[in-house]
Design a protein around this motif. Structure first.
Motif, PDB file in Angstrom:
ATOM      1  N   GLU A  34      99.100  60.073-122.284  1.00 31.27           N
ATOM      2  CA  GLU A  34      98.084  59.598-121.351  1.00 31.27           C
ATOM      3  C   GLU A  34      98.628  58.464-120.491  1.00 31.27           C
ATOM      4  O   GLU A  34      98.334  58.376-119.297  1.00 31.27           O
ATOM      5  CB  GLU A  34      96.832  59.165-122.103  1.00 31.27           C
ATOM      6  N   ARG A  35      99.427  57.612-121.095  1.00 30.70           N
ATOM      7  CA  ARG A  35     100.035  56.512-120.339  1.00 30.70           C
ATOM      8  C   ARG A  35     100.962  57.067-119.263  1.00 30.70           C
ATOM      9  O   ARG A  35     100.927  56.643-118.110  1.00 30.70           O
ATOM     10  CB  ARG A  35     100.810  55.586-121.281  1.00 30.70           C
ATOM     11  N   ILE A  36     101.766  58.052-119.610  1.00 26.94           N
ATOM     12  CA  ILE A  36     102.708  58.652-118.658  1.00 26.94           C
ATOM     13  C   ILE A  36     101.939  59.337-117.522  1.00 26.94           C
ATOM     14  O   ILE A  36     102.244  59.161-116.339  1.00 26.94           O
ATOM     15  CB  ILE A  36     103.652  59.636-119.373  1.00 26.94           C
ATOM     16  N   GLU A  37     100.925  60.114-117.866  1.00 23.76           N
ATOM     17  CA  GLU A  37     100.135  60.809-116.845  1.00 23.76           C
ATOM     18  C   GLU A  37      99.372  59.814-115.972  1.00 23.76           C
ATOM     19  O   GLU A  37      99.231  60.024-114.774  1.00 23.76           O
ATOM     20  CB  GLU A  37      99.172  61.811-117.490  1.00 23.76           C
ATOM     21  N   GLY A  38      98.895  58.743-116.571  1.00 21.22           N
ATOM     22  CA  GLY A  38      98.216  57.701-115.799  1.00 21.22           C
ATOM     23  C   GLY A  38      99.156  57.064-114.792  1.00 21.22           C
ATOM     24  O   GLY A  38      98.783  56.799-113.652  1.00 21.22           O
ATOM     25  N   ALA A  39     100.388  56.834-115.205  1.00 23.57           N
ATOM     26  CA  ALA A  39     101.384  56.262-114.292  1.00 23.57           C
ATOM     27  C   ALA A  39     101.687  57.231-113.155  1.00 23.57           C
ATOM     28  O   ALA A  39     101.817  56.835-111.992  1.00 23.57           O
ATOM     29  CB  ALA A  39     102.653  55.907-115.054  1.00 23.57           C
ATOM     30  N   LYS A  40     101.789  58.528-113.485  1.00 21.70           N
ATOM     31  CA  LYS A  40     102.032  59.533-112.443  1.00 21.70           C
ATOM     32  C   LYS A  40     100.871  59.560-111.454  1.00 21.70           C
ATOM     33  O   LYS A  40     101.071  59.626-110.240  1.00 21.70           O
ATOM     34  CB  LYS A  40     102.206  60.926-113.065  1.00 21.70           C
ATOM     35  N   PHE A  41      99.658  59.514-111.977  1.00 21.59           N
ATOM     36  CA  PHE A  41      98.483  59.531-111.109  1.00 21.59           C
ATOM     37  C   PHE A  41      98.448  58.293-110.223  1.00 21.59           C
ATOM     38  O   PHE A  41      98.158  58.384-109.029  1.00 21.59           O
ATOM     39  CB  PHE A  41      97.200  59.629-111.943  1.00 21.59           C
ATOM     40  N   SER A  42      98.755  57.137-110.783  1.00 19.94           N
ATOM     41  CA  SER A  42      98.772  55.897-109.994  1.00 19.94           C
ATOM     42  C   SER A  42      99.815  55.987-108.877  1.00 19.94           C
ATOM     43  O   SER A  42      99.568  55.564-107.750  1.00 19.94           O
ATOM     44  CB  SER A  42      99.062  54.696-110.886  1.00 19.94           C
ATOM     45  N   ALA A  43     100.982  56.555-109.193  1.00 22.24           N
ATOM     46  CA  ALA A  43     102.019  56.718-108.168  1.00 22.24           C
ATOM     47  C   ALA A  43     101.551  57.683-107.080  1.00 22.24           C
ATOM     48  O   ALA A  43     101.784  57.459-105.886  1.00 22.24           O
ATOM     49  CB  ALA A  43     103.307  57.222-108.810  1.00 22.24           C
ATOM     50  N   TYR A  44     100.865  58.757-107.480  1.00 28.34           N
ATOM     51  CA  TYR A  44     100.339  59.728-106.520  1.00 28.34           C
ATOM     52  C   TYR A  44      99.313  59.073-105.598  1.00 28.34           C
ATOM     53  O   TYR A  44      99.348  59.261-104.376  1.00 28.34           O
ATOM     54  CB  TYR A  44      99.704  60.916-107.255  1.00 28.34           C
ATOM     55  N   VAL A  45      98.399  58.295-106.161  1.00 23.43           N
ATOM     56  CA  VAL A  45      97.371  57.624-105.364  1.00 23.43           C
ATOM     57  C   VAL A  45      98.023  56.645-104.389  1.00 23.43           C
ATOM     58  O   VAL A  45      97.649  56.568-103.212  1.00 23.43           O
ATOM     59  CB  VAL A  45      96.349  56.920-106.279  1.00 23.43           C
ATOM     60  N   ALA A  46      99.008  55.897-104.845  1.00 25.04           N
ATOM     61  CA  ALA A  46      99.704  54.951-103.972  1.00 25.04           C
ATOM     62  C   ALA A  46     100.425  55.681-102.843  1.00 25.04           C
ATOM     63  O   ALA A  46     100.402  55.233-101.689  1.00 25.04           O
ATOM     64  CB  ALA A  46     100.688  54.113-104.785  1.00 25.04           C
ATOM     65  N   ASP A  47     101.048  56.822-103.143  1.00 25.80           N
ATOM     66  CA  ASP A  47     101.734  57.619-102.130  1.00 25.80           C
ATOM     67  C   ASP A  47     100.741  58.140-101.099  1.00 25.80           C
ATOM     68  O   ASP A  47     101.007  58.093 -99.890  1.00 25.80           O
ATOM     69  CB  ASP A  47     102.481  58.776-102.789  1.00 25.80           C
TER      70      ASP A  47
END
Length: 167
Positions: free
Chosen positions: A32-45
Motif C-alpha cells: 500500500e505504501r508503494i502504490e500510494g507513492a506511485k499514485f502521489s507521483a502520478y498526481v504530481a505529474d
C-alpha cells in the motif's frame, strides 16, 4: 532453556499462523505504501502537465486577443474614415437631385431585420425623406460592422485551432 520446553502441537501451529499473518500484514502495508507513492507521483505529474497546458493556453489567448483586437480596431478606423468621406462622394447637390425612394428604404430595413419587405406599395417610388448621403453612411457603417464581426469570427476560429494544438 527454552529448547527443553515441549509445546503442544496446536501452540506451534498457532505461533506459525500468527507469524504468517504478521508477515502477510507487513507485506500488505508495504504494498500500500508503494502504490500510494506511485499514485502521489502520478498526481504530481498530472498537476505539472495541467499547469503546462494552462500556460500554453494563456499564451494562445494573449496572442490571438492582441492580434484580432488590433485587426478589429483597424476595421473600425477604416469604416469611420469611409463614413467621413461620404460628403466628398455624395454632395449636398446630389442629395437634393436624387432623393432616396421609399422602396429602397423598405428593402434596406427589411434586409437589416432579416425579414421580407412585404408587398410593394404605390408609395415605394416616392421620396422617403432620406438623403443619399445618409443612406451611404448607414450602408458604410453596416459593412464596417460586418467586417468587424468577420474578424471576430476569424479570431475565435484561430483561437480554437491553436487551443487544440496545445492539447
Amino acid at each position: 532453556m527454552l529448547r527443553d520446553v515441549v509445546l503442544p502441537p496446536w501452540v506451534k501451529w498457532a505461533a506459525l499462523a500468527a507469524a504468517a499473518l504478521a508477515l502477510y500484514l507487513l507485506g500488505r502495508l508495504d504494498g500500500e505504501r508503494i502504490e500510494g507513492a506511485k499514485f502521489s507521483a502520478y498526481v504530481a505529474d498530472q498537476a505539472s502537465k495541467a499547469t503546462q497546458v494552462q500556460q500554453a493556453r494563456e499564451r494562445v489567448v494573449t496572442k490571438v486577443e492582441i492580434q484580432y483586437r488590433d485587426r478589429i480596431q483597424i476595421v473600425r478606423e477604416k469604416g469611420e474614415t469611409i463614413v467621413k468621406e461620404v460628403p466628398v462622394y455624395v454632395s449636398a447637390e446630389t442629395d437634393r437631385r436624387f432623393p432616396v425612394p421609399r422602396g429602397f428604404v423598405r428593402v434596406h430595413d427589411a434586409a437589416a431585420a432579416g425579414e421580407p419587405a412585404g408587398a410593394p406599395a404605390e408609395s415605394d417610388g416616392e421620396a422617403a425623406g432620406v438623403v443619399a448621403s445618409a443612406a451611404a453612411e448607414t450602408i458604410a457603417d453596416n459593412y464596417a460592422e460586418c467586417r468587424k464581426w468577420r474578424e471576430q469570427v476569424n479570431g475565435w476560429q484561430d483561437y480554437y485551432q491553436r487551443l487544440r494544438s496545445t492539447e
